[in-house]
Enzyme design. Structure first.
Site, PDB file in Angstrom:
ATOM      1  N   LYS A 108     -15.186  -2.777  17.725  1.00 18.89           N
ATOM      2  CA  LYS A 108     -14.714  -1.785  16.744  1.00 18.89           C
ATOM      3  C   LYS A 108     -15.111  -0.401  17.237  1.00 18.89           C
ATOM      4  CE  LYS A 108     -12.739  -1.855  12.596  1.00 18.89           C
ATOM      5  NZ  LYS A 108     -11.729  -2.810  12.125  1.00 18.89           N
TER       6      LYS A 108
HETATM    7  P1  NAD Z   1      -5.323   3.346   5.780  1.00 17.23           P
HETATM    8  O1  NAD Z   1      -6.094   4.506   6.254  1.00 17.23           O
HETATM    9  O2  NAD Z   1      -3.911   3.180   6.238  1.00 17.23           O
HETATM   10  O3  NAD Z   1      -5.330   3.277   4.186  1.00 17.23           O
HETATM   11  C1  NAD Z   1      -6.499   3.315   3.423  1.00 17.23           C
HETATM   12  C2  NAD Z   1      -6.103   3.512   1.973  1.00 17.23           C
HETATM   13  O4  NAD Z   1      -7.248   3.392   1.143  1.00 17.23           O
HETATM   14  C3  NAD Z   1      -5.507   4.889   1.688  1.00 17.23           C
HETATM   15  O5  NAD Z   1      -4.427   4.754   0.777  1.00 17.23           O
HETATM   16  C4  NAD Z   1      -6.668   5.626   1.025  1.00 17.23           C
HETATM   17  O6  NAD Z   1      -6.242   6.684   0.174  1.00 17.23           O
HETATM   18  C5  NAD Z   1      -7.274   4.493   0.230  1.00 17.23           C
HETATM   19  N1  NAD Z   1      -8.645   4.682  -0.207  1.00 17.23           N
HETATM   20  C6  NAD Z   1      -9.708   5.180   0.457  1.00 17.23           C
HETATM   21  N2  NAD Z   1     -10.796   5.180  -0.331  1.00 17.23           N
HETATM   22  C7  NAD Z   1     -10.413   4.669  -1.522  1.00 17.23           C
HETATM   23  C8  NAD Z   1     -11.086   4.398  -2.752  1.00 17.23           C
HETATM   24  N3  NAD Z   1     -12.377   4.669  -2.903  1.00 17.23           N
HETATM   25  N4  NAD Z   1     -10.379   3.838  -3.763  1.00 17.23           N
HETATM   26  C9  NAD Z   1      -9.068   3.563  -3.626  1.00 17.23           C
HETATM   27  N5  NAD Z   1      -8.383   3.798  -2.492  1.00 17.23           N
HETATM   28  C10 NAD Z   1      -9.050   4.341  -1.455  1.00 17.23           C
HETATM   29  O7  NAD Z   1      -6.208   2.058   6.201  1.00 17.23           O
HETATM   30  P2  NAD Z   1      -5.713   0.578   6.421  1.00 17.23           P
HETATM   31  O8  NAD Z   1      -5.365   0.404   7.861  1.00 17.23           O
HETATM   32  O9  NAD Z   1      -4.739   0.192   5.383  1.00 17.23           O
HETATM   33  O10 NAD Z   1      -7.073  -0.228   6.204  1.00 17.23           O
HETATM   34  C11 NAD Z   1      -7.523  -0.574   4.900  1.00 17.23           C
HETATM   35  C12 NAD Z   1      -8.563  -1.686   5.009  1.00 17.23           C
HETATM   36  O11 NAD Z   1      -7.987  -2.822   5.670  1.00 17.23           O
HETATM   37  C13 NAD Z   1      -9.805  -1.311   5.831  1.00 17.23           C
HETATM   38  O12 NAD Z   1     -10.920  -1.983   5.276  1.00 17.23           O
HETATM   39  C14 NAD Z   1      -9.488  -1.898   7.201  1.00 17.23           C
HETATM   40  O13 NAD Z   1     -10.648  -2.167   7.964  1.00 17.23           O
HETATM   41  C15 NAD Z   1      -8.769  -3.179   6.812  1.00 17.23           C
HETATM   42  N6  NAD Z   1      -7.906  -3.725   7.856  1.00 17.23           N
HETATM   43  C16 NAD Z   1      -6.899  -2.996   8.420  1.00 17.23           C
HETATM   44  C17 NAD Z   1      -6.089  -3.582   9.384  1.00 17.23           C
HETATM   45  C18 NAD Z   1      -4.906  -2.854   9.978  1.00 17.23           C
HETATM   46  O14 NAD Z   1      -4.138  -3.482  10.714  1.00 17.23           O
HETATM   47  N7  NAD Z   1      -4.673  -1.586   9.678  1.00 17.23           N
HETATM   48  C19 NAD Z   1      -6.327  -4.891   9.804  1.00 17.23           C
HETATM   49  C20 NAD Z   1      -7.361  -5.620   9.209  1.00 17.23           C
HETATM   50  C21 NAD Z   1      -8.137  -5.036   8.227  1.00 17.23           C
END
Ligand code: NAD
Length: 420
Positions: A108
C-alpha cells in the site's frame, strides 16, 4: 493490546491476524513472519506547484508480504494519512490477494495531501514527484500500485507515463501499475470492479440468507469509486438505495434515491449535500438509518463501539477497508448482524487488477464481457469458500475469510523453504 485499544486500521489489522494465528495454532516464529512488514519506505516530496510555491509532502510505501507474488495495493491520498494506516492497509492486502486467489502479496502507498484542495495540474505534479521518489520500489516483480481513496485512473496514467519515459520509452516491459486508462493498457471495467464485486457478494449473501435482492433497502457511506458504483449497480437489481453520505453530508429518501441524478448533482456541486431528490441529514446519521444492508465505503474505523449498537441493518457489506473495529465487531456478532468482511467484499478491484496485469504481460486486450464473467465467477466462488468454512467452523465470516488467507500464505512460506 486489548480489543478496546484496537481502534486504528493498523491495530485492527494486527488484532485480526493475531486472533487468526491463535485459532490456527501458529507458532511465534510463523506469527512474526506473517505479521511484520517486509519493507516500509518513508519519502519526502518537495515539488514546486504551479504557483511556484514549495511544498513538503510526506509519502509512504509499505510492502507487507510477498510470499505469493509482488506486493499489490492502492495509493491513498488523504491529508491525514499515516505510516501506521498504510502498514495496516498493506496487511489487509496480503490477506485479500491470498483469499481471492491471485498471485500477489500485500502492499500500500500513502501521500499526505488533500486532493480536493488542489488543481488537477498540481495533483499531477505531486503524483509524478511521488513516482520518481519511489520508482525503485515499483515494478511488476516488486510492487504494483493502483487507485485507492483520493486517487483515480488519471493518476495511474501519469504514473505509467512517468515510469515509461524515465526509461525513454513509450511502454513498460510488464505491468507497473493497474487501474490505468484503457487507452494506456488499462482494462475495461477496472473502475467499476470493486463496487460491482461488493454487489456480487451481497447477492450471494442474499441467496444464503433467503433474502430477495429486489426487496433490499441499502444505505451507503461514501459515494466515491466504491460506494458510488455499488449504489448505481445495486439499484439495477431492483433494490432501493435509501440513504447515501459523503464527506459533505447525507441524503435520505425512504422510497429510494435516484442514483443517476445524485451522481449528476455530485458532479455539479462536489458532494451529496443539498440534493433536491432527497432530504439532507447529518453525515454520520446515514450509518444508523433503518435498512437491510449497510455499505461502509469511505475510510477505516467508521463502525466503532460507539455506534455499533445503533446500527439498524441486517447485513453489513464492507466496501471500505477495515471499517469495523474489533470491539464493534463483537457487538455486531452479539447482535447477529451478518458481516461480509472487507477482504472478501471489496476484493473485486484487486481481482480485475490481476486481469489487467496478465493482459499487459501478454500484450492482449480482454473484452468487457470477459472481465464481467471472470469477476462474477471469482467473487461467487470466493464467497462460497468463506461461507462454507464459516458454516463448518460455526464462526463469523470474518474469521473464516482471514483464516483461509493466512493458511494460504503460511503454505506458501513453507513451500518456499528456508529462504528468503
Ligand atoms: P474515493 O476517494 O473514490 O471515495 C471516498 C468517498 O468517501 C468520497 O465520496 C468521500 O467524500 C467519502 N467520505 C470520506 N470521508 C467520509 C465520511 N467521514 N463519511 C462519509 N463519507 C466520507 O475512495 P474509494 O476508492 O471509493 O475508496 C473507498 C474505500 O474503499 C476505502 O476504504 C478504500 O480503501 C476501499 N477500497 C477501494 C478500492 C478501489 O478500487 N478504489 C478497492 C478496495 C477497497
Amino acid at each position: 493490546m486489548s480489543k478496546k485499544q484496537s481502534n486504528g486500521i493498523l491495530q485492527t489489522a494486527v488484532w485480526n491476524v493475531r486472533q487468526s494465528a491463535q485459532r490456527l495454532g501458529l507458532d511465534e516464529r510463523m506469527l512474526t513472519r506473517i505479521l511484520e512488514p517486509r519493507e516500509k519506505i518513508v519519502v519526502a516530496l518537495h515539488p514546486f506547484l504551479s504557483d511556484g510555491k514549495f511544498v513538503h509532502i510526506p509519502a509512504f510505501v509499505v510492502r507487507h508480504n510477498d510470499t505469493l507474488g509482488p506486493a499489490k495495493g492502492g495509493i491513498r491520498m488523504t491529508p491525514g494519512v499515516t505510516l501506521d494506516e498504510i502498514t495496516g492497509l498493506s496487511m489487509e492486502m496480503t490477506w485479500k490477494t491470498a483469499l481471492v486467489g491471485v498471485p500477489f502479496g500485500g502492499g500500500k502507498s500513502g501521500i499526505c495531501c488533500d486532493p480536493a484542495a488542489i488543481t488537477p495540474h498540481d495533483k499531477e505534479i505531486i503524483i509524478r514527484a511521488f513516482t520518481r521518489a519511489v520508482r525503485r520500489h515499483i515494478g511488476p516483480e516488486i510492487y504494483v500500485p493502483a487507485p485507492d481513496m483520493g486517487t483515480n485512473e488519471a493518476d495511474m496514467g501519469h504514473i505509467r507515463d512517468c515510469i515509461s519515459y524515465s526509461g525513454g520509452t513509450s511502454i513498460t516491459d510488464g505491468c507497473f501499475v493497474t487501474g490505468k486508462p484503457v487507452v494506456l493498457g488499462g482494462i475495461i471495467g477496472r473502475r467499476e470492479s470493486t463496487g460491482q464485486g461488493v454487489v456480487h457478494t451481497i447477492a450471494a449473501a442474499c441467496e444464503r440468507l433467503k433474502l430477495k435482492l429486489a426487496d433490499l433497502r441499502v444505505a451507503v457511506q461514501g459515494f466515491g469509486n466504491v460506494g458510488g458504483v455499488a449504489a448505481a449497480r445495486i439499484v439495477k437489481t431492483g433494490a432501493a438505495v435509501t440513504a447515501v453520505s459523503d464527506i459533505t453530508g447525507g441524503t435520505v429518501k425512504e422510497k429510494g434515491l435516484d442514483i443517476a441524478k445524485l451522481q449528476e448533482h455530485v458532479r455539479a456541486s462536489g458532494g451529496v449535500k443539498g440534493f433536491a431528490g432527497g432530504r439532507d441529514v447529518p453525515r454520520d446519521s446515514v450509518m444508523e438509518v433503518p435498512c437491510d444492508v449497510l455499505v461502509p465505503a469511505a475510510g477505516g474505523s467508521s463502525i466503532t463501539e460507539a455506534n455499533a449498537g445503533r446500527i439498524q441493518a441486517r447485513m453489513i457489506a464492507e466496501g471500505a477497508n477495515a471499517p469495523v473495529t474489533p470491539a464493534a465487531d463483537e457487538i455486531l456478532q452479539e447482535r447477529d448482524i451478518f458481516v461480509i468482511p472487507d477482504i472478501l467484499c471489496n476484493a473485486g478491484g484487486v481481482f480485475v487488477s490481476y486481469l489487467e496485469y496478465t493482459q499487459e504481460m501478454q500484450r492482449e486486450q480482454m473484452t468487457y464481457s470477459e472481465v464481467e464473467a471472470r469477476l462474477t465467477e471469482r467473487m461467487r466462488k470466493t464467497f462460497s469458500d468463506v461461507y462454507e468454512r464459516a458454516q463448518q467452523k460455526k464462526s463469523p465470516m470474518r474469521w473464516a475469510a482471514i483464516d483461509i488467507a493466512v493458511l494460504r500464505v503460511v503454505e506458501g512460506i513453507l513451500a518456499r523453504g528456508l529462504l528468503p
